[in-house]
Design a protein around this motif. Structure first.
Motif, PDB file in Angstrom:
ATOM      1  N   PHE A  93       0.833  -1.209   0.000  1.00  0.00           N
ATOM      2  CA  PHE A  93       0.000   0.000   0.000  1.00  0.00           C
ATOM      3  C   PHE A  93       0.865   1.255   0.000  1.00  0.00           C
ATOM      4  O   PHE A  93       0.642   2.189  -0.778  1.00  0.00           O
ATOM      5  CB  PHE A  93      -0.911  -0.033   1.225  1.00  0.00           C
ATOM      6  N   LEU A  94       1.884   1.273   0.864  1.00  0.00           N
ATOM      7  CA  LEU A  94       2.712   2.462   1.022  1.00  0.00           C
ATOM      8  C   LEU A  94       3.624   2.694  -0.178  1.00  0.00           C
ATOM      9  O   LEU A  94       3.773   3.831  -0.651  1.00  0.00           O
ATOM     10  CB  LEU A  94       3.554   2.339   2.296  1.00  0.00           C
ATOM     11  N   LEU A  95       4.260   1.636  -0.673  1.00  0.00           N
ATOM     12  CA  LEU A  95       5.226   1.834  -1.760  1.00  0.00           C
ATOM     13  C   LEU A  95       4.526   2.236  -3.056  1.00  0.00           C
ATOM     14  O   LEU A  95       4.999   3.118  -3.777  1.00  0.00           O
ATOM     15  CB  LEU A  95       6.103   0.589  -1.944  1.00  0.00           C
ATOM     16  N   MET A 145      14.040   4.758  -2.480  1.00  0.00           N
ATOM     17  CA  MET A 145      12.834   5.500  -2.832  1.00  0.00           C
ATOM     18  C   MET A 145      12.786   6.847  -2.113  1.00  0.00           C
ATOM     19  O   MET A 145      12.413   7.873  -2.704  1.00  0.00           O
ATOM     20  CB  MET A 145      11.588   4.673  -2.493  1.00  0.00           C
ATOM     21  N   LEU A 146      13.169   6.846  -0.849  1.00  0.00           N
ATOM     22  CA  LEU A 146      13.211   8.099  -0.090  1.00  0.00           C
ATOM     23  C   LEU A 146      14.196   9.088  -0.701  1.00  0.00           C
ATOM     24  O   LEU A 146      13.882  10.282  -0.883  1.00  0.00           O
ATOM     25  CB  LEU A 146      13.600   7.806   1.363  1.00  0.00           C
ATOM     26  N   ALA A 147      15.385   8.612  -1.030  1.00  0.00           N
ATOM     27  CA  ALA A 147      16.405   9.487  -1.595  1.00  0.00           C
ATOM     28  C   ALA A 147      15.958  10.064  -2.932  1.00  0.00           C
ATOM     29  O   ALA A 147      16.117  11.264  -3.204  1.00  0.00           O
ATOM     30  CB  ALA A 147      17.719   8.715  -1.763  1.00  0.00           C
ATOM     31  N   LEU A 166       8.856   6.770   4.893  1.00  0.00           N
ATOM     32  CA  LEU A 166       9.473   6.599   6.212  1.00  0.00           C
ATOM     33  C   LEU A 166       8.731   5.554   7.027  1.00  0.00           C
ATOM     34  O   LEU A 166       9.349   4.734   7.721  1.00  0.00           O
ATOM     35  CB  LEU A 166       9.498   7.940   6.958  1.00  0.00           C
ATOM     36  N   LEU A 167       7.404   5.569   6.954  1.00  0.00           N
ATOM     37  CA  LEU A 167       6.619   4.541   7.643  1.00  0.00           C
ATOM     38  C   LEU A 167       6.940   3.166   7.062  1.00  0.00           C
ATOM     39  O   LEU A 167       7.097   2.185   7.806  1.00  0.00           O
ATOM     40  CB  LEU A 167       5.127   4.846   7.508  1.00  0.00           C
TER      41      LEU A 167
END
Length: 429
Positions: free
Chosen positions: A248-250, A314-316, A402-403
């Motif tokens: 869900f998050l990604l 993904m964050l970067a 982050l979650l």
């Protein structure tokens, strides 16, 4: 319930505890039947994702032509993926009663016809209705294709066949965005959607003509109770629900960036054309390669080591898109895409390894969460765009990632013995 055997692709329970014998006459790599079958499945996967994602680069134009907000324009994709997510939970079961090939051909053909209609509708509400119907119609192909491959392909050729199908879906997602952008610049968005719809009809004809009829499919009465029990087992597992949340998050964060980056790049100071924006989606090719690399690394290092690393990528990448330099934004989208495909590859494979019974239902729950992330978070990103522009979109996406990283680290810290308490083989490596 007694001693039963559960088919890992369909979730159907047989009356004996013995594994079914390998049927003779399955399709093997190197034969004409193998290439014919995979040509049909590649075309189907290509068309499925081209039809699904062709509207993504058009959202700024929808806002201008129909006078809707960014969040409103995102419904052209979010409604489709949301109803796709729900419908996939039952589409596989329907194919048990109606047959694999008829469901797949009808699904692709109806979706393509609805796309052609979308090119001609005059009102925004009608376009959304067509796209919503398309989500229901399209569910019959991805939900059933995996079952068909599992039944008809020889085990030695299964991985190769599935890789070709997944490759088709990835290229279709890229081509749908890229081709739409190029045609839109020349003839307008309606012509672009029409061309994608006609390609879908052509692909449906290829699927009907080239895909061999099922030889190992056994028609079964649709049974709800075993499906519900399988869903309940997976939701009570100690690891699977966390992987569903990761899906869900990604997907939600990835689609959010892709949905609204066009709004940023089409405006000053970048002022890119639709073709130029469409070319950015060519970074999908890096993602397709990264999914294979992530799978290889997870086999050597373990999934719970690789999963946090892909979330960090993904964050970067998302954070890099805050730059005002176009080249750095493109690099950020590229890093995000590499991380996304790697994360999805690891998480989806982990689901398949973890589920010991009802693998099809476990995959359906993961895909349900995956596409619901696209639907819900993808539209929510439009609210953040309206409130704070690109910084709002990036802030929301980074918070979700982050979650996801926290959950990945939680899985990493989980003792392997505890993880095996409910599923011996699907362990945390």
């Amino acid at each position: 319930m007694g001693k039963h055997n559960v088919n890992v692709l369909t979730g159907v329970i047989s009356a004996t505890g013995e594994a079914p014998r390998e049927p003779a006459g399955k399709i093997e790599h190197g034969t004409a039947a193998f290439w014919q079958t995979n040509f049909a499945l590649f075309a189907a996967g290509f068309a499925t994702f081209a039809l699904l994602y062709c509207v993504q680069p058009l959202m700024p134009l929808f806002s201008a032509d129909f006078g809707v907000s960014a969040a409103g324009a995102s419904l052209a994709l979010s409604l489709t993926t949301g109803l796709l997510a729900v419908s996939m939970l039952v589409a596989g079961g329907l194919s048990e009663a109606w047959g694999r090939k008829p469901i797949m051909v009808a699904s692709l053909l109806l979706s393509a016809v609805l796309t052609v209609i979308c090119a001609a509708v005059p009102h925004w509400s009608t376009l959304l209705f067509m796209r919503a119907l398309m989500g229901v119609a399209l569910s019959g192909l991805p939900a059933v294709a995996m079952a068909y491959v599992g039944e008809e392909m020889h085990p030695r050729s299964l991985g190769h066949a599935m890789g070709l199908y997944v490759g088709g879906t990835g290229l279709g997602g890229m081509a749908g965005r890229l081709l739409t952008g190029v045609i839109t610049d020349v003839w307008g968005w309606r012509a672009a959607v029409l061309v994608i719809g006609l390609l879908g009809i052509l692909s449906a004809a290829v699927l009907w003509r080239c895909l061999p009829p099922s030889r190992h499919f056994v028609r079964r009465e649709l049974r709800v109770a075993p499906l519900v029990r399988a869903f309940g087992t997976h939701l009570r597992d100690g690891v699977l629900p966390l992987l569903f949340v990761e899906g869900f998050l990604l997907m939600g964060s990835f689609v959010t960036v892709y949905n609204y980056v066009g709004y940023r790049l089409i405006a000053a100071p970048f002022s890119l054309s639709q073709t130029q924006i469409g070319l950015i989606f060519a970074v999908y090719l890096f993602g397709i390669v990264s999914s294979t690399l992530a799978g290889s690394l997870s086999g050597k290092l373990g999934r719970r080591v690789v999963l946090p690393a892909t979330f960090i990528l993904m964050l970067a990448g998302t954070a890099m898109t805050l730059s005002n330099q176009l080249w750095l934004i493109i690099c950020g989208v590229t890093v995000l895409t590499i991380g996304f495909f790697g994360t999805h590859s690891v998480a989806s494979a982990w689901v398949g390894a973890r589920a010991q019974v009802g693998k099809a239902q476990a995959s359906s729950l993961y895909l349900f969460a995956y596409y619901m992330g696209s639907s819900v978070i993808g539209s929510l990103g439009g609210v953040f765009w309206s409130l704070r522009g690109w910084h709002g979109v990036v802030s929301m996406a980074c918070a979700l990632l982050l979650l996801g990283l926290v959950i990945a680290l939680w899985l990493y810290a989980m003792p392997a013995q505890a993880a095996r308490q409910t599923a011996d083989v699907g362990s945390l490596k």
